[in-house]
Structures are given as structure tokens and as C-alpha cells.
Scaffold this active site. Structure first.
Site, PDB file in Angstrom:
ATOM      1  N   TYR A 176      25.012  46.661 -20.112  1.00  0.00           N
ATOM      2  CA  TYR A 176      24.322  45.366 -20.099  1.00  0.00           C
ATOM      3  C   TYR A 176      22.819  45.558 -19.967  1.00  0.00           C
ATOM      4  O   TYR A 176      22.338  46.295 -19.093  1.00  0.00           O
ATOM      5  CB  TYR A 176      24.852  44.530 -18.946  1.00  0.00           C
ATOM      6  CG  TYR A 176      24.165  43.196 -18.784  1.00  0.00           C
ATOM      7  CD1 TYR A 176      24.627  42.082 -19.474  1.00  0.00           C
ATOM      8  CD2 TYR A 176      23.069  43.043 -17.941  1.00  0.00           C
ATOM      9  CE1 TYR A 176      24.012  40.848 -19.320  1.00  0.00           C
ATOM     10  CE2 TYR A 176      22.445  41.818 -17.787  1.00  0.00           C
ATOM     11  CZ  TYR A 176      22.922  40.726 -18.476  1.00  0.00           C
ATOM     12  OH  TYR A 176      22.300  39.517 -18.318  1.00  0.00           O
ATOM     13  N   TYR A 214      21.299  38.005 -27.326  1.00  0.00           N
ATOM     14  CA  TYR A 214      21.572  37.886 -25.896  1.00  0.00           C
ATOM     15  C   TYR A 214      22.485  36.688 -25.662  1.00  0.00           C
ATOM     16  O   TYR A 214      22.056  35.547 -25.694  1.00  0.00           O
ATOM     17  CB  TYR A 214      20.296  37.745 -25.066  1.00  0.00           C
ATOM     18  CG  TYR A 214      20.639  37.708 -23.588  1.00  0.00           C
ATOM     19  CD1 TYR A 214      21.120  38.848 -22.956  1.00  0.00           C
ATOM     20  CD2 TYR A 214      20.544  36.540 -22.851  1.00  0.00           C
ATOM     21  CE1 TYR A 214      21.485  38.829 -21.612  1.00  0.00           C
ATOM     22  CE2 TYR A 214      20.902  36.512 -21.501  1.00  0.00           C
ATOM     23  CZ  TYR A 214      21.368  37.656 -20.890  1.00  0.00           C
ATOM     24  OH  TYR A 214      21.739  37.637 -19.579  1.00  0.00           O
TER      25      TYR A 214
END
Ligand SMILES: [Zn+2]
Lengths: 145, 384
Positions: free
Chosen positions: B287, B337
């Protein structure tokens, strides 16, 4: 929120009211367990060491060292954007040990948060607390010790 | 062995990525779920489990009746934004593994334009929650909070902006191979990185993820069922969540060791539940809301010792062909994102062998969610 406003603590409904009252009285306070004396910051309703709910606020020395810092640039909320670039620091207190506060490094209590050259700031610098009045609220700031 | 290891991700679906997409979040979610079910070859009426983010601006019932799902017997949500993606997939897998449902769907749909997607920009001017210990002092955004930890990390371990640039450039190179990535046709040089404007020093523009509208979904069912389906299954070999003791979300400055974030607690359980370890991982989706999270995650998930995450990224080590290719579709910094849900889909594609930056022999594929918040991770493997 109002686009022009600084963010401030809510003094009407806040379990940390004693902290902000301390700032107004010129004290940087932390919450401590009445039973085992474990210091908690940020505050909480129960001691994680002994599960007592008996809490008290004690004054600290207000002295510490810079643990880290950033220099904020836009995009930011409008009131902060007007001051950018400005510093935000984390201070590690000398006593109680390992207690840290977020704040701003200024030249004097009522100085602006953007008046110090951010590239002069160094981790490990000694600092002491000073209290600024912003929108009627006493906020802890930090000056070089 | 993990309880989830008799389950697999059997379908993946995603909408287009962009800024200012016309469709609502609900519509994006429905489209992604329908595409994932089509990919799996499973009819919507068979779906009986749902897992999603608490940040979704609509309820599960809206999805279920729009997509035409069956009687739902399991539904759950996971909080903490970027920490949730592997959590919702893992909870869906646990529900299948324990018989609470047979076919589960997990998804994330997000619109940058939605106020609910940007919590930092929609606060009251009077604060009584934990924001009074940071936001009051102008530490406003997630990037400021992570920049604070990054500066300390650089001080303690000697990490440099070149290490952060390694992360941004690796993601961009991978995105340049992925036609679905928002940055597909935009290369990024080290000079561009070094000259970029600051956002929160020591982090610059290219240390930040993109802002994206889009929806993604996965379908999870049993490995037994998966063997009869169209796609090569990505087995949910291990799953863990992590909310470490004394952790404070994002502003984790108040613990004894703030640079040891949620990745460590998550990794302990993830590897304990697995028959494989970090040395077996062929490709990782870590991440990346901010570049330093990759460096912390490399340490937390056991690819190197503490303080070695920066140098680990040198010499192309996290690029395709390197010792551990990371974020092979471009991830949050260069693909899209969407709170890290696109990392889950890329982890699946690596197991299927269909990535645009395919790692040869990728039989063990790690996916992680947000470091800095209560988080989660998945080890995906081939069916074997
Ligand atoms: Zn106590």
C-alpha cells in the site's frame, strides 16, 4: 467549517478540558493515573496499565527536544494556506519521559508559525513551551530553550 | 494454515479510472461487481456474502438490489480507509471458509469529488476528538502526518530522498506498462522527482498517491468451486488484520516506538497462518498512499531488517526484474488511488499470469493495506 477559520479545541464538550484550562493557566498538563501514576498522552478514560478510571492532570516542566518536524505547503485549509510554508514539530518532553506533543516552533509566544526559517530546525533541539492566545484559546507553542 | 486457505478469489472487475467520472459511487460499485461476477462466470443471484469499507457512502442493500444479488447471509464492513482493502477481502474469505456464505463479493468505489472521500477537508472548526492534539497545530492532512514519521525515520536510519524516489519511479515504470493506469503515458525521471514542489517536507508531490474516481470488486468462493470456474484461482492462503497495542491512527507519535507501525502486528499473524514466508514471496503489492509506507512495509512484512528499507529499494530491486518487484500495476501512486483495492486485483493478476508487468513464476503474491492505520494483508497463492 468556515474557510477562514483556524481549527481550535472545543471547550464546551471535551473530556480534555483540563488540558486546555492548564494552557490558559500557563501549565502544560498531562493526564496521570491516580492509582499507578502511569502517564497517558493523549488522555483516555481508563488507565491501560491498571484499568483504573481514576484520572488526574499534572503539570509538566514544559521542556523537551524536537523529535521530528514537517514544513507544510498548500493545498491546505485556507487559514493555514495563508501562512504556508509553516512548521509543525513533535516535541518529546524531558519529563515525564517519552511523552510527545505536536506543536509549532515560534520565536515568541505570540509569534506566527511561519516566522522561523524551517531549514534552521533540527531534530534534537531543546525547546520549552509558551502559550499563544488564538481565537480566545490558549494554545501551547514552542520556543528554542 | 489459515482458515481462508480453502477459499479463492475467482473473479475481478474494475471500472475505468479517472477524475470527475459521471457515474455515482453506487453505480461504480455495481459496475465493478457485475464485471467481477462476469469474470468469474457466477450469476449475481448466487452471491450471498458482502464485505465493504465503512467509508462507502451507501449501504449494502442498495448494491444488492441493484446488481440483483441473492439472499445475503453475511455482510460486514471494515474501517480505517486505506487499511481496509485486504480486510474486506479477508473477512469475505473467512465467511466463505466458515460456511456463513458461499459466494462473497468485496469492493471499493470512490470518487475524489466526494467530500466523504477526503475526511481531512471536511472538519468542524472546533475539535474535541484526537485532532485536538495535532490538527490544531496545522498538521492537517494525511501527508503531514506521514511526513512527520518520515522525517524521524530519515534521521534515525539515514534514509534519503533518493530512496523515496526509488519507490515513486518503480511504480511509474510499472504504470507505463499498464494501459489502465492513470499515468500510463507519463514517465517520471529522478530529475522530475527532485524538482517537484513540496507538499509536506520531506515529502514532495511524487511521494503522494493519485486522486482517482473508480470502482473495483473481487468474487470469493471455495477452492472446490473455483476448480470448476473459468479463471485460475488465487487462493487466499493467509489473511491477517492488525491494530497494534497503543496505536493511534495516523498520528502515531505517542507510542514508545512510533516507527514500528501496524505492519508488524499484521505480519506476525499473516506469516504465522501461512505455510510460506517472506523469502517465498515473488511479487508484492504494498500500500502506497505515500512513498515512505513502502519502505516501512518492506521492514514490517519481513523483507529486510529495521532501517534497511531505504537501501532495499536501490539498484532497481523493487522494479520488474529486481529481487522483489513491488506495485507492478503502478498502485496508488501511478495506477489509481482507490484506497488500495486495485492492489488486491493486481495481486490476483500476478497469480493468474495476466499482469502487464508479469513476474515469471509468481506463485506467492503478497498484498498489503495501509501502513499508518489499523491494517490488513493477504498472501495469495496458486492452487496447489
Ligand atoms: Zn494505572
Amino acid at each position: 467549517m468556515s474557510e477562514s477559520a483556524f481549527l481550535l479545541p472545543d471547550l464546551d464538550d471535551n473530556e480534555a478540558l483540563a488540558f486546555w484550562e492548564g494552557c490558559a493557566a500557563g501549565e502544560l498538563r498531562v493526564q496521570r493515573c491516580v492509582r499507578c501514576e502511569w502517564v497517558a498522552h493523549p488522555p483516555r478514560p481508563m488507565c491501560p496499565q491498571c484499568q483504573s478510571t481514576a484520572r488526574e492532570w499534572i503539570a509538566t516542566s514544559g521542556r523537551g527536544t524536537i523529535w521530528s518536524y514537517v514544513v507544510a505547503h498548500p493545498p491546505l485549509l485556507a487559514a493555514y494556506s495563508a501562512l504556508a510554508p509553516y512548521n509543525v514539530i513533535v516535541v518529546e518532553l524531558d519529563d515525564p519521559p517519552a511523552v510527545r506533543f505536536v506543536g509549532n516552533l515560534v520565536t515568541s509566544a505570540d509569534g506566527e508559525i511561519n516566522e522561523i526559517d524551517p531549514h534552521s530546525i533540527a531534530i534534537g533541539e531543546p525547546v520549552r513551551v509558551a502559550f499563544a492566545s488564538i481565537g480566545g484559546v490558549a494554545l501551547p507553542r514552542w520556543v528554542r530553550a | 494454515m489459515s482458515a481462508t486457505s480453502n477459499t479463492a478469489i475467482v473473479g475481478i472487475g474494475q471500472t475505468e479510472f479517472g477524475k470527475g467520472l459521471a457515474a455515482s459511487e453506487l453505480s461504480l460499485a455495481c459496475q465493478a461487481i457485475a464485471l467481477a461476477l462476469e469474470d468469474a462466470g457466477i450469476a449475481p443471484g448466487e452471491v450471498d456474502g458482502l464485505a465493504s469499507f465503512t467509508l462507502e457512502p451507501f449501504r449494502e442493500v442498495e448494491v444488492a438490489r441493484s446488481v440483483g444479488l441473492g439472499d445475503i447471509t453475511f455482510f460486514s464492513q471494515v474501517g480505517y480507509g486505506g487499511g481496509a482493502a485486504c480486510g474486506v477481502v479477508g473477512q469475505a474469505a473467512l465467511a466463505v471458509a466458515t460456511g456463513q456464505c458461499n459466494v462473497a463479493v468485496a469492493w471499493r468505489a470512490r470518487k475524489r469529488s466526494s467530500a466523504a472521500s477526503r475526511p481531512w477537508a471536511q472538519v468542524n472548526s472546533r475539535i474535541s476528538d484526537n485532532g485536538q492534539w495535532s490538527r490544531v497545530f496545522g498538521l492537517l492532512r494525511p501527508v503531514d502526518e506521514i511526513a512527520m514519521l518520515t522525517r524521524r525515520y530519515m534521521y534515525e536510519y539515514g534514509a534519503t530522498r533518493d530512496h523515496l524516489a526509488n519507490v515513486a519511479i518503480a511504480a511509474r515504470k510499472h504504470a507505463n506498462r499498464n494501459p489502465n493506469a492513470m499515468m500510463y503515458d507519463k514517465p517520471l525521471s529522478r530529475e522530475q522527482y527532485m524538482d517537484a514542489r513540496w507538499i509536506s517536507e520531506p515529502l514532495c508531490l511524487f511521494d503522494n498517491c493519485l486522486e482517482t474516481d473508480g470502482g473495483l470488486a473481487v468474487v470469493i468462493t471455495s477452492v472446490d468451486r473455483a476448480r470448476d470456474l473459468a479463471q485460475r484461482p488465487a487462493v487466499v492462503h493467509s489473511f491477517a488484520q492488525g491494530l497494534p497495542r497503543q496505536h493511534q491512527t495516523m498520528t502515531n507519535f505517542f507510542t514508545a516506538d512510533p516507527l514500528r507501525g501496524p505492519a508488524w502486528a499484521t505480519a506476525d499473524k499473516l506469516w504465522a497462518n501461512a505455510d510460506v514466508g517472506p523469502a517465498d514471496v515473488k511479487v508484492a503489492q504494498l500500500y502506497d498512499a505515500f512513498s515512505p509506507l513502502i519502505i516501512l512495509s518492506l521492514e514490517g512484512y519481513g523483507f529486510c531488517a529495521r532501517g534497511e528499507g531505504g537501501p532495499f529499494t536501490d539498484d532497481g530491486a523493487i522494479e520488474l526484474g529486481g529481487r522483489l518487484p513491488v506495485n507492478t500495476a503502478g498502485a496508488g501512486m501511478s495506477e489509481a488511488y482507490v484506497h488500495g483495492f486495485n492492489l488486491v486485483l493486481e495481486g490476483v493478476r500476478q497469480i493468474r499470469g495476466t499482469s502487464t508487468a508479469q513476474v515469471v513464476g509468481a506463485d506467492v503474491s503478497l498484498v498489503t493495506s495501509g501502513e499508518g492505520v489499523p491494517t490488513s494483508a493477504l498472501v495469495l497463492t496458486e492452487d496447489r
